[in-house]
Design an enzyme around this catalytic site. Sequence first.
Site, PDB file in Angstrom:
ATOM      1  N   SER A   1       1.099  -7.229   7.465  1.00  0.00           N
ATOM      2  CA  SER A   1       0.094  -8.286   7.350  1.00  0.00           C
ATOM      3  C   SER A   1      -0.844  -8.252   8.549  1.00  0.00           C
ATOM      4  O   SER A   1      -0.400  -8.178   9.699  1.00  0.00           O
ATOM      5  CB  SER A   1       0.748  -9.668   7.261  1.00  0.00           C
TER       6      SER A   1
ATOM      7  N   ILE B   1       5.575   1.028   7.536  1.00  0.00           N
ATOM      8  CA  ILE B   1       6.757   0.221   7.235  1.00  0.00           C
ATOM      9  C   ILE B   1       7.889   1.089   6.710  1.00  0.00           C
ATOM     10  O   ILE B   1       9.035   0.986   7.163  1.00  0.00           O
ATOM     11  CB  ILE B   1       6.403  -0.881   6.226  1.00  0.00           C
TER      12      ILE B   1
ATOM     13  N   THR C   1       0.827  -1.207   0.000  1.00  0.00           N
ATOM     14  CA  THR C   1       0.000   0.000   0.000  1.00  0.00           C
ATOM     15  C   THR C   1       0.861   1.257   0.000  1.00  0.00           C
ATOM     16  O   THR C   1       0.447   2.293  -0.530  1.00  0.00           O
ATOM     17  CB  THR C   1      -0.952   0.032   1.212  1.00  0.00           C
TER      18      THR C   1
ATOM     19  N   GLN D   1       2.795 -12.513   0.679  1.00  0.00           N
ATOM     20  CA  GLN D   1       1.417 -12.760   0.277  1.00  0.00           C
ATOM     21  C   GLN D   1       1.036 -11.885  -0.918  1.00  0.00           C
ATOM     22  O   GLN D   1      -0.039 -12.050  -1.479  1.00  0.00           O
ATOM     23  CB  GLN D   1       0.472 -12.462   1.449  1.00  0.00           C
TER      24      GLN D   1
ATOM     25  N   HIS E   1       1.210 -16.480  -2.853  1.00  0.00           N
ATOM     26  CA  HIS E   1      -0.078 -16.387  -3.543  1.00  0.00           C
ATOM     27  C   HIS E   1       0.092 -16.167  -5.040  1.00  0.00           C
ATOM     28  O   HIS E   1      -0.860 -15.795  -5.719  1.00  0.00           O
ATOM     29  CB  HIS E   1      -0.929 -15.286  -2.915  1.00  0.00           C
TER      30      HIS E   1
ATOM     31  N   PHE F   1      -7.092  -4.705  -1.440  1.00  0.00           N
ATOM     32  CA  PHE F   1      -8.445  -5.031  -1.881  1.00  0.00           C
ATOM     33  C   PHE F   1      -9.288  -5.641  -0.773  1.00  0.00           C
ATOM     34  O   PHE F   1     -10.507  -5.721  -0.883  1.00  0.00           O
ATOM     35  CB  PHE F   1      -8.422  -5.949  -3.105  1.00  0.00           C
TER      36      PHE F   1
END
Length: 244
Positions: free
Chosen positions: A192, A235, A31, A107, A125, A38
């Site tokens: 996460s 982050i 982000t 992920q 993923h 999403f």
Amino acid sequence: MSATERQLQYLRQLVDGARRIAVLTGAGMSTESGIPDFRSADGLWSRDMSLTDAVSVDYFRRDPAAFWRAFRDIFHIKLVGDYQPNDGHRFLAALEASGKEVTILTQNIDGLHGRAGSRRVLELHGTLLTASCPDCRSPHPLDYVQRHELPACRRCGAALKPDVVLYGEAVPLIDVAFQAALNAELLLVMGSSLEVSPVNLIPVEAARAGIPCALINYTPTRFDALFDLCIQAGIGDTCRQLRA
């Protein structure tokens, strides 16, 4: 919110003291590159169909054209190549370049860790950067997928499937990810919410094995009690402070 000096000092101590580091990254990592989460409350998907149905393997098999329309909408396929790695991605790449054995368990499906220079990346993923034919397995690059409303295999004509793990599919690299975490001397979780199974069990097993665990995330998670250190902060900001 920013990390306190005491938190930063402890995190530096954990990172400096570990040669093998496993890093689990989630949507919050991306982000900060401008990629929407999403799954968030104000994320990309607000249609009548549930998100889990829209990006499910059953929906792809049932109606590939409708699946691809939803998939493009949710993941901004046309913009994927425009996003750039941020300071968090670059921090991890620099950590590896410094001589540490950094294994990233991501992920995310945007490919930004690789573009930042990280070499040991497990894309749990999958990736948005390619799509493959479910019949003949022929791979196709992102630019081909971007040019076609319903991308079809150039070899056999079947509808292509994005190389991501859809709802209803197993996570093929999950055992490798658990092993990487259990072989590490530090598990760092970045961005996460730890809501997605089975990936959210990685810190559970690492903590059970006595491996130091640290979390950097904007919001609390239901697993915070497992971590030796929890930093509720951005982050990029935290990584810039660590490198200062």
